[in-house]
Scaffold this motif. Structure first.
Motif, PDB file in Angstrom:
ATOM      1  N   HIS A 194       0.668  -1.184   0.115  1.00 36.90           N
ATOM      2  CA  HIS A 194      -0.080   0.072  -0.145  1.00 36.90           C
ATOM      3  C   HIS A 194       0.888   1.200  -0.031  1.00 36.90           C
ATOM      4  CE1 HIS A 194      -3.519  -2.607   0.548  1.00 36.90           C
ATOM      5  NE2 HIS A 194      -2.747  -3.101   1.702  1.00 36.90           N
ATOM      6  N   LEU A 195       1.886   1.235  -0.706  1.00 45.13           N
ATOM      7  CA  LEU A 195       2.837   2.551  -1.076  1.00 45.13           C
ATOM      8  C   LEU A 195       1.909   3.545  -1.644  1.00 45.13           C
ATOM      9  CD1 LEU A 195       5.859   1.211  -2.547  1.00 45.13           C
ATOM     10  CD2 LEU A 195       5.726   2.293  -0.284  1.00 45.13           C
ATOM     11  N   SER A 196       1.969   4.671  -1.136  1.00 45.40           N
ATOM     12  CA  SER A 196       1.125   6.000  -1.710  1.00 45.40           C
ATOM     13  C   SER A 196       1.606   6.283  -3.322  1.00 45.40           C
ATOM     14  CB  SER A 196       1.491   7.223  -0.843  1.00 45.40           C
ATOM     15  OG  SER A 196       2.801   7.583  -1.144  1.00 45.40           O
ATOM     16  N   PRO A 197       1.019   6.682  -3.940  1.00 44.04           N
ATOM     17  CA  PRO A 197       1.404   6.791  -5.369  1.00 44.04           C
ATOM     18  C   PRO A 197       2.715   7.437  -5.270  1.00 44.04           C
ATOM     19  CG  PRO A 197      -1.259   7.224  -5.118  1.00 44.04           C
ATOM     20  CD  PRO A 197      -0.637   7.090  -3.757  1.00 44.04           C
ATOM     21  N   GLU A 198       2.746   8.363  -4.775  1.00 43.85           N
ATOM     22  CA  GLU A 198       4.177   9.271  -4.927  1.00 43.85           C
ATOM     23  C   GLU A 198       5.427   8.278  -4.640  1.00 43.85           C
ATOM     24  OE1 GLU A 198       5.437  12.084  -1.413  1.00 43.85           O
ATOM     25  OE2 GLU A 198       3.167  11.828  -1.557  1.00 43.85           O
ATOM     26  N   TYR A 199       5.374   7.543  -3.672  1.00 42.34           N
ATOM     27  CA  TYR A 199       6.360   6.552  -3.101  1.00 42.34           C
ATOM     28  C   TYR A 199       6.326   5.510  -4.182  1.00 42.34           C
ATOM     29  CZ  TYR A 199       6.804   9.533   0.645  1.00 42.34           C
ATOM     30  OH  TYR A 199       7.193  10.616   1.534  1.00 42.34           O
ATOM     31  N   GLY A 200       5.160   5.016  -4.609  1.00 38.24           N
ATOM     32  CA  GLY A 200       5.238   4.080  -5.771  1.00 38.24           C
ATOM     33  C   GLY A 200       5.771   4.289  -7.114  1.00 38.24           C
ATOM     34  N   LYS A 201       5.995   5.460  -7.260  1.00 37.44           N
ATOM     35  CA  LYS A 201       6.790   5.860  -8.502  1.00 37.44           C
ATOM     36  C   LYS A 201       8.062   5.969  -8.133  1.00 37.44           C
ATOM     37  CE  LYS A 201       2.954   8.469 -10.318  1.00 37.44           C
ATOM     38  NZ  LYS A 201       2.126  10.069 -10.688  1.00 37.44           N
ATOM     39  N   CYS A 202       8.777   5.921  -6.997  1.00 41.07           N
ATOM     40  CA  CYS A 202      10.085   5.745  -6.699  1.00 41.07           C
ATOM     41  C   CYS A 202      10.689   4.360  -6.455  1.00 41.07           C
ATOM     42  CB  CYS A 202      10.358   6.587  -5.487  1.00 41.07           C
ATOM     43  SG  CYS A 202      10.070   8.295  -5.582  1.00 41.07           S
ATOM     44  N   MET A 203       9.822   3.413  -6.783  1.00 39.65           N
ATOM     45  CA  MET A 203      10.388   1.978  -6.716  1.00 39.65           C
ATOM     46  C   MET A 203      10.111   1.153  -7.867  1.00 39.65           C
ATOM     47  SD  MET A 203       9.991  -0.594  -3.428  1.00 39.65           S
ATOM     48  CE  MET A 203       8.526  -0.828  -3.318  1.00 39.65           C
ATOM     49  N   TRP A 204      10.980   0.791  -8.614  1.00 43.20           N
ATOM     50  CA  TRP A 204      10.624  -0.042  -9.850  1.00 43.20           C
ATOM     51  C   TRP A 204      11.315  -1.448  -9.740  1.00 43.20           C
ATOM     52  CZ3 TRP A 204      13.633   4.772 -10.123  1.00 43.20           C
ATOM     53  CH2 TRP A 204      12.842   5.867 -10.396  1.00 43.20           C
ATOM     54  N   VAL A 205      10.439  -2.313 -10.385  1.00 46.72           N
ATOM     55  CA  VAL A 205      10.755  -3.803 -10.209  1.00 46.72           C
ATOM     56  C   VAL A 205      11.161  -4.110 -11.745  1.00 46.72           C
ATOM     57  CG1 VAL A 205      10.193  -6.124  -9.654  1.00 46.72           C
ATOM     58  CG2 VAL A 205       9.477  -4.117  -8.154  1.00 46.72           C
ATOM     59  N   SER A 206      12.066  -4.798 -11.844  1.00 46.33           N
ATOM     60  CA  SER A 206      12.495  -5.493 -13.109  1.00 46.33           C
ATOM     61  C   SER A 206      12.621  -6.901 -13.021  1.00 46.33           C
ATOM     62  CB  SER A 206      13.891  -4.831 -13.827  1.00 46.33           C
ATOM     63  OG  SER A 206      14.367  -5.717 -14.915  1.00 46.33           O
ATOM     64  N   TYR A 207      11.892  -7.724 -14.088  1.00 43.57           N
ATOM     65  CA  TYR A 207      11.689  -9.126 -13.889  1.00 43.57           C
ATOM     66  C   TYR A 207      12.665  -9.763 -15.201  1.00 43.57           C
ATOM     67  CZ  TYR A 207       8.013  -8.445 -10.996  1.00 43.57           C
ATOM     68  OH  TYR A 207       7.070  -8.086  -9.669  1.00 43.57           O
ATOM     69  N   GLU A 208      13.577  -8.667 -15.717  1.00 45.77           N
ATOM     70  CA  GLU A 208      14.269  -9.049 -17.095  1.00 45.77           C
ATOM     71  C   GLU A 208      15.315  -9.916 -16.451  1.00 45.77           C
ATOM     72  OE1 GLU A 208      17.040  -6.152 -19.964  1.00 45.77           O
ATOM     73  OE2 GLU A 208      15.897  -5.193 -18.060  1.00 45.77           O
ATOM     74  N   ASP A 209      15.649 -10.901 -17.658  1.00 43.46           N
ATOM     75  CA  ASP A 209      16.739 -11.734 -17.446  1.00 43.46           C
ATOM     76  C   ASP A 209      18.017 -11.121 -17.744  1.00 43.46           C
ATOM     77  OD1 ASP A 209      18.187 -14.076 -17.053  1.00 43.46           O
ATOM     78  OD2 ASP A 209      17.777 -14.728 -18.918  1.00 43.46           O
ATOM     79  N   VAL A 210      18.647 -10.512 -16.897  1.00 46.42           N
ATOM     80  CA  VAL A 210      19.966  -9.726 -17.180  1.00 46.42           C
ATOM     81  C   VAL A 210      21.032 -10.408 -16.238  1.00 46.42           C
ATOM     82  CG1 VAL A 210      18.955  -7.538 -17.332  1.00 46.42           C
ATOM     83  CG2 VAL A 210      19.627  -8.008 -15.213  1.00 46.42           C
ATOM     84  N   ARG A 211      22.224 -10.393 -16.935  1.00 50.64           N
ATOM     85  CA  ARG A 211      23.392 -10.930 -16.234  1.00 50.64           C
ATOM     86  C   ARG A 211      24.322  -9.696 -15.901  1.00 50.64           C
ATOM     87  NH1 ARG A 211      22.976 -16.261 -14.737  1.00 50.64           N
ATOM     88  NH2 ARG A 211      21.243 -17.126 -16.005  1.00 50.64           N
ATOM     89  N   PHE A 212      25.313  -9.720 -15.067  1.00 54.53           N
ATOM     90  CA  PHE A 212      26.386  -8.983 -15.000  1.00 54.53           C
ATOM     91  C   PHE A 212      27.110  -9.034 -16.065  1.00 54.53           C
ATOM     92  CE2 PHE A 212      26.204 -10.001 -10.039  1.00 54.53           C
ATOM     93  CZ  PHE A 212      25.037  -8.563  -9.884  1.00 54.53           C
ATOM     94  N   SER A 213      27.452  -7.929 -16.782  1.00 51.39           N
ATOM     95  CA  SER A 213      28.378  -7.777 -17.764  1.00 51.39           C
ATOM     96  C   SER A 213      28.602  -6.171 -18.016  1.00 51.39           C
ATOM     97  CB  SER A 213      27.477  -8.101 -19.193  1.00 51.39           C
ATOM     98  OG  SER A 213      26.563  -7.169 -19.480  1.00 51.39           O
ATOM     99  N   LYS A 214      29.535  -5.997 -18.970  1.00 54.76           N
ATOM    100  CA  LYS A 214      30.024  -4.522 -19.321  1.00 54.76           C
ATOM    101  C   LYS A 214      28.613  -3.610 -19.753  1.00 54.76           C
ATOM    102  CE  LYS A 214      32.912  -1.208 -21.324  1.00 54.76           C
ATOM    103  NZ  LYS A 214      32.110  -0.214 -20.963  1.00 54.76           N
ATOM    104  N   LEU A 215      27.750  -4.248 -20.561  1.00 56.84           N
ATOM    105  CA  LEU A 215      26.674  -3.753 -21.250  1.00 56.84           C
ATOM    106  C   LEU A 215      25.763  -3.213 -20.014  1.00 56.84           C
ATOM    107  CD1 LEU A 215      25.043  -2.576 -23.505  1.00 56.84           C
ATOM    108  CD2 LEU A 215      24.030  -4.859 -23.827  1.00 56.84           C
ATOM    109  N   PHE A 216      25.657  -4.571 -19.097  1.00 55.80           N
ATOM    110  CA  PHE A 216      24.608  -4.192 -18.046  1.00 55.80           C
ATOM    111  C   PHE A 216      25.228  -3.013 -17.041  1.00 55.80           C
ATOM    112  CE2 PHE A 216      23.392  -5.034 -13.718  1.00 55.80           C
ATOM    113  CZ  PHE A 216      22.158  -4.879 -13.687  1.00 55.80           C
ATOM    114  N   THR A 217      26.259  -3.065 -16.667  1.00 60.57           N
ATOM    115  CA  THR A 217      27.131  -2.067 -15.903  1.00 60.57           C
ATOM    116  C   THR A 217      26.714  -0.691 -16.419  1.00 60.57           C
ATOM    117  OG1 THR A 217      28.711  -3.808 -15.004  1.00 60.57           O
ATOM    118  CG2 THR A 217      28.982  -1.276 -14.816  1.00 60.57           C
ATOM    119  N   ASP A 218      27.176  -0.576 -17.860  1.00 61.20           N
ATOM    120  CA  ASP A 218      26.668   0.852 -18.563  1.00 61.20           C
ATOM    121  C   ASP A 218      25.448   1.323 -18.214  1.00 61.20           C
ATOM    122  OD1 ASP A 218      29.594   0.633 -19.285  1.00 61.20           O
ATOM    123  OD2 ASP A 218      29.094   0.152 -21.452  1.00 61.20           O
ATOM    124  N   ARG A 219      24.401  -0.018 -18.483  1.00 65.69           N
ATOM    125  CA  ARG A 219      22.988   0.624 -18.276  1.00 65.69           C
ATOM    126  C   ARG A 219      22.557   0.952 -16.855  1.00 65.69           C
ATOM    127  NH1 ARG A 219      19.717  -4.231 -20.539  1.00 65.69           N
ATOM    128  NH2 ARG A 219      18.113  -2.689 -19.438  1.00 65.69           N
TER     129      ARG A 219
END
Length: 193
Positions: A84-109
């Protein structure tokens, strides 16, 4: 003399007496010991400014990014909704389910995201799912090489929370060890929970 004349500045606390800006934090435990729940509570407090676990005051707040690969997205979304995060705080927390791995490209992003969004905390849950393909988790050199980009990014003031599993209990004693894999996982951390 040099220390007295030019004392180093202490890091700015995120959670009073627990976590500071720019720290590498490793949260370990056996399976089903609420590691992901604790990590989410830390993230909520950093994003909202509410005391961590209703007790530990927040000293610095800001946006949070969670990379979640431990829990099915539908169940994790439900956990987020139940906060039940208020809308203003809900916009400050992002979740990614993306399949990423530590790499140079990932670090740059990630570096770009930290600078553009002012991220205060990035959570990786569980750490094992972010290792580069083929890494030997027990090889300290390989693990240190994989974690070094995060260690360097601490200078941005962003903290990194690594959720990791302990070893399985010894079959003869029933006692589990700490943090599966190379000891560098704990040794590179500023905070171990």
């Amino acid at each position: 003399w040099e220390v007295e004349e030019s004392p180093r500045k202490k890091p700015i606390p995120l959670i009073d007496n627990l976590i500071n800006q720019g720290e590498l934090i490793t949260l370990t435990g056996q399976f089903d010991t609420f590691k992901s729940t604790v990590a989410l509570e830390i993230a909520r407090s950093v994003a909202s400014g509410e005391p961590f676990m209703g007790h530990f005051p927040m000293r610095s707040t800001g946006p949070v990014l969670i990379f979640q690969k431990e829990i099915h997205p539908a169940f994790f979304d439900e956990r987020l909704a139940n906060m039940h995060l208020s809308p203003e705080y809900g916009k400050c927390m992002w979740v990614s389910y993306e399949d990423v791995r530590f790499s140079k490209l990932f670090t740059d992003r990630l570096t770009q995201a930290i600078h553009m969004s002012g991220l205060r905390l990035v959570v990786f849950d569980p750490l094992t799912n972010f290792w580069p393909t083929g890494i030997e988790e027990n090889n300290n050199v390989s693990v240190a090489h994989a974690l070094e980009p995060l260690a360097r990014l601490r200078s941005t003031g962003c903290a990194f929370l690594l959720v990791h599993h302990d070893t399985k209990p010894d079959t003869s004693t029933g006692i589990a060890g700490r943090a599966r894999g190379g000891s560098v996982i704990l040794n590179m951390s500023d905070v171990r929970v």
